[in-house]
Design a protein around this motif. Sequence first.
Motif, PDB file in Angstrom:
ATOM      1  N   ASN A 235       0.744  -1.215  -0.114  1.00 36.09           N
ATOM      2  CA  ASN A 235       0.122   0.036  -0.079  1.00 36.09           C
ATOM      3  C   ASN A 235       0.996   1.272  -0.132  1.00 36.09           C
ATOM      4  N   ASN A 236       2.129   1.156   0.105  1.00 38.28           N
ATOM      5  CA  ASN A 236       3.077   2.373  -0.132  1.00 38.28           C
ATOM      6  C   ASN A 236       3.254   2.843  -1.359  1.00 38.28           C
ATOM      7  N   ASN A 237       2.939   4.286  -1.272  1.00 33.54           N
ATOM      8  CA  ASN A 237       2.693   5.099  -2.598  1.00 33.54           C
ATOM      9  C   ASN A 237       4.052   4.834  -3.504  1.00 33.54           C
ATOM     10  N   GLU A 238       5.161   4.628  -2.881  1.00 27.34           N
ATOM     11  CA  GLU A 238       6.198   4.457  -3.489  1.00 27.34           C
ATOM     12  C   GLU A 238       6.236   3.318  -4.245  1.00 27.34           C
ATOM     13  N   TYR A 239       5.794   2.214  -3.659  1.00 27.69           N
ATOM     14  CA  TYR A 239       5.585   0.941  -4.130  1.00 27.69           C
ATOM     15  C   TYR A 239       4.710   0.906  -5.354  1.00 27.69           C
ATOM     16  N   LYS A 240       3.747   1.600  -5.007  1.00 30.44           N
ATOM     17  CA  LYS A 240       2.481   1.220  -6.075  1.00 30.44           C
ATOM     18  C   LYS A 240       2.889   2.048  -7.309  1.00 30.44           C
ATOM     19  N   ARG A 241       3.781   3.325  -7.251  1.00 36.14           N
ATOM     20  CA  ARG A 241       4.273   3.831  -8.305  1.00 36.14           C
ATOM     21  C   ARG A 241       5.064   2.872  -9.226  1.00 36.14           C
ATOM     22  N   ALA A 242       5.945   2.303  -8.658  1.00 40.16           N
ATOM     23  CA  ALA A 242       6.965   1.355  -9.216  1.00 40.16           C
ATOM     24  C   ALA A 242       6.085   0.454  -9.633  1.00 40.16           C
ATOM     25  N   ASN A 243       5.185  -0.136  -9.228  1.00 39.71           N
ATOM     26  CA  ASN A 243       4.249  -1.310  -9.596  1.00 39.71           C
ATOM     27  C   ASN A 243       3.767  -0.815 -11.164  1.00 39.71           C
ATOM     28  N   GLN A 244       3.275   0.322 -11.053  1.00 41.53           N
ATOM     29  CA  GLN A 244       2.608   0.902 -12.140  1.00 41.53           C
ATOM     30  C   GLN A 244       3.277   1.093 -13.306  1.00 41.53           C
ATOM     31  N   GLU A 245       4.924   1.617 -13.101  1.00 41.17           N
ATOM     32  CA  GLU A 245       5.499   1.573 -14.308  1.00 41.17           C
ATOM     33  C   GLU A 245       6.038   0.307 -14.791  1.00 41.17           C
ATOM     34  N   LEU A 246       6.021  -0.791 -13.639  1.00 36.45           N
ATOM     35  CA  LEU A 246       6.426  -2.304 -14.340  1.00 36.45           C
ATOM     36  C   LEU A 246       5.171  -2.536 -15.315  1.00 36.45           C
ATOM     37  N   LEU A 247       4.010  -2.497 -14.962  1.00 37.42           N
ATOM     38  CA  LEU A 247       2.905  -2.879 -15.705  1.00 37.42           C
ATOM     39  C   LEU A 247       3.016  -2.043 -17.243  1.00 37.42           C
ATOM     40  N   GLY A 248       3.329  -0.818 -16.900  1.00 38.51           N
ATOM     41  CA  GLY A 248       3.372  -0.112 -18.335  1.00 38.51           C
ATOM     42  C   GLY A 248       4.362  -0.458 -18.854  1.00 38.51           C
ATOM     43  N   MET A 249       5.534  -0.829 -18.840  1.00 39.48           N
ATOM     44  CA  MET A 249       6.706  -1.421 -19.502  1.00 39.48           C
ATOM     45  C   MET A 249       6.269  -2.879 -19.946  1.00 39.48           C
ATOM     46  N   ARG A 250       5.600  -3.510 -19.340  1.00 38.29           N
ATOM     47  CA  ARG A 250       5.346  -5.181 -19.706  1.00 38.29           C
ATOM     48  C   ARG A 250       4.248  -4.835 -20.989  1.00 38.29           C
ATOM     49  N   GLN A 251       3.357  -3.733 -20.880  1.00 31.59           N
ATOM     50  CA  GLN A 251       2.286  -3.590 -21.792  1.00 31.59           C
ATOM     51  C   GLN A 251       3.066  -3.283 -22.910  1.00 31.59           C
ATOM     52  N   GLU A 252       3.892  -2.219 -22.869  1.00 37.78           N
ATOM     53  CA  GLU A 252       4.639  -1.738 -23.969  1.00 37.78           C
ATOM     54  C   GLU A 252       5.594  -2.911 -24.826  1.00 37.78           C
ATOM     55  N   LEU A 253       5.953  -3.948 -23.957  1.00 38.29           N
ATOM     56  CA  LEU A 253       6.846  -4.831 -24.310  1.00 38.29           C
ATOM     57  C   LEU A 253       6.028  -5.742 -25.164  1.00 38.29           C
ATOM     58  N   ALA A 254       4.899  -6.042 -24.772  1.00 42.35           N
ATOM     59  CA  ALA A 254       3.888  -7.053 -25.418  1.00 42.35           C
ATOM     60  C   ALA A 254       3.491  -6.361 -26.613  1.00 42.35           C
ATOM     61  N   LYS A 255       3.248  -5.161 -26.761  1.00 43.12           N
ATOM     62  CA  LYS A 255       2.799  -4.680 -28.083  1.00 43.12           C
ATOM     63  C   LYS A 255       3.939  -4.635 -29.190  1.00 43.12           C
ATOM     64  N   LEU A 256       5.252  -4.398 -28.666  1.00 45.09           N
ATOM     65  CA  LEU A 256       6.471  -4.444 -29.519  1.00 45.09           C
ATOM     66  C   LEU A 256       6.724  -5.544 -30.153  1.00 45.09           C
ATOM     67  N   GLU A 257       6.448  -6.513 -29.238  1.00 40.50           N
ATOM     68  CA  GLU A 257       6.840  -8.107 -29.719  1.00 40.50           C
ATOM     69  C   GLU A 257       5.772  -8.763 -30.592  1.00 40.50           C
ATOM     70  N   ASN A 258       4.561  -8.376 -30.198  1.00 40.07           N
ATOM     71  CA  ASN A 258       3.111  -8.772 -30.878  1.00 40.07           C
ATOM     72  C   ASN A 258       3.632  -8.144 -32.515  1.00 40.07           C
ATOM     73  N   GLY A 259       3.965  -6.883 -32.604  1.00 35.76           N
ATOM     74  CA  GLY A 259       4.048  -6.088 -33.767  1.00 35.76           C
ATOM     75  C   GLY A 259       5.333  -6.275 -34.549  1.00 35.76           C
ATOM     76  N   SER A 260       6.216  -7.014 -33.827  1.00 32.29           N
ATOM     77  CA  SER A 260       7.304  -7.463 -34.589  1.00 32.29           C
ATOM     78  C   SER A 260       7.382  -8.563 -35.262  1.00 32.29           C
ATOM     79  N   GLN A 261       6.350  -9.368 -35.176  1.00 30.79           N
ATOM     80  CA  GLN A 261       6.264 -10.830 -35.804  1.00 30.79           C
ATOM     81  C   GLN A 261       6.336 -10.676 -37.473  1.00 30.79           C
ATOM     82  N   PRO A 262       6.719 -11.526 -38.045  1.00 28.85           N
ATOM     83  CA  PRO A 262       7.033 -11.725 -39.536  1.00 28.85           C
ATOM     84  C   PRO A 262       5.548 -11.326 -40.138  1.00 28.85           C
ATOM     85  N   ALA A 263       5.529 -10.818 -41.080  1.00 25.70           N
ATOM     86  CA  ALA A 263       4.086 -10.533 -41.778  1.00 25.70           C
ATOM     87  C   ALA A 263       3.557 -11.743 -42.511  1.00 25.70           C
TER      88      ALA A 263
END
Length: 374
Positions: A235-263
């Motif tokens: 419940n710590n604000n610093e922990y929550k902010r770091a966790n949100q940053e982690l979720l954002g990077m995971r989503q960005e990585l998923a989009k990049l990996e899905n979009g970089s597949q051979p056509a």
Amino acid sequence: MDILLMLAKHKKKIILYPIGFAVAGLLVSLILPNAYKANTKILPPQQSQSTASAMLSQLGGLAGGAGVALGLKSPNDLYIGMLKSRTITDKLIQRFDLQKRYGAKFLESARKQLDGNASIVSGKDNIISIDVEDKDPKIAAAIANAYVEELMALTGKFALTEASQRRIFFEKQLELTKDKMISAEMSLANTMSSKGMLSVDAQSKAVLETVARLRAGISAKEIQLKSMQAFVTQNNNEYKRANQELLGMRQELAKLENGSQPANESDAVKVKDGSVNNMQTLRDVKYYQMLYELLVKQYEVARLDEAKDAPLIQVLDKAVEPEYKVKPQRSLITIAAAFFGLMLSFIIAFVSEALNRSKNSEEQEKWRLLKSYF
């Protein structure tokens, strides 16, 4: 008048007993060896308000207990406990050969005698005072100063602050990441020696570097969250902010990996034929290199916080050789012995009178009957 008559009758005992006991007490005090007390005073380490304090301030009611556990409040009790610990006691016994000096057959006996000769307390002024008694004033001062030296060595070995714990944690993670990075680089070198220079097109290289950077950031953020779990809640604000940053990077990585597949399949065949192994090798090297760089930054932050939070033990008064003995107090022993002799003479006088009176009074017949019955 009866009491005065009794005291006059036994005046020799009343005079000679205190004199005799006083002389005996004086002789005993002369036989007892002199004891000297050396004193040293240290200032309790003051912790600075760093990252740990800011995080603990957001924990509400838990901050008090956690602050004590992390040493952010008055650490006097903690350092007194360390000074009285068996670790420091055994080092002092070995350092000054106290087991032989005290004539102790067992190490535990030497520990008890050293504990009895040393007094470690914290005064109302929050200054820790260390008193040590010994027959030799030089040894007393040396042991008192050695307590402080051993405390400094012990605090340098243990992680007493949150920053120290984070520094140790990131240090271990750096070692693991460095080993994996070296292994990946050796694998890349082997690939280059067997297959020659790796050929990767510019677009694939850009995607590879971006993916490696995101993966390294995700791993570094996961390590950061893991290190924070040791001293904060979810419940710590610093922990929550770091966790949100982690979720954002995971989503960005998923989009990049899905979009970089051979056509299409033909592109997949080309990739499979030429560059899959090369890209995987380069990806692993880039990933561990970037992860190592991110961990180095976090390690440096923890190291700086540790330098600010480092427990600095300052000696206020260094122990010097005492000039006067503290024991034995010969005058006090002599007076106490004389007083004991006086009390004993009074008791003997009263008991003697009671016994003599019983023989000369009308109770003599009762004593005779009692004897006859027995």
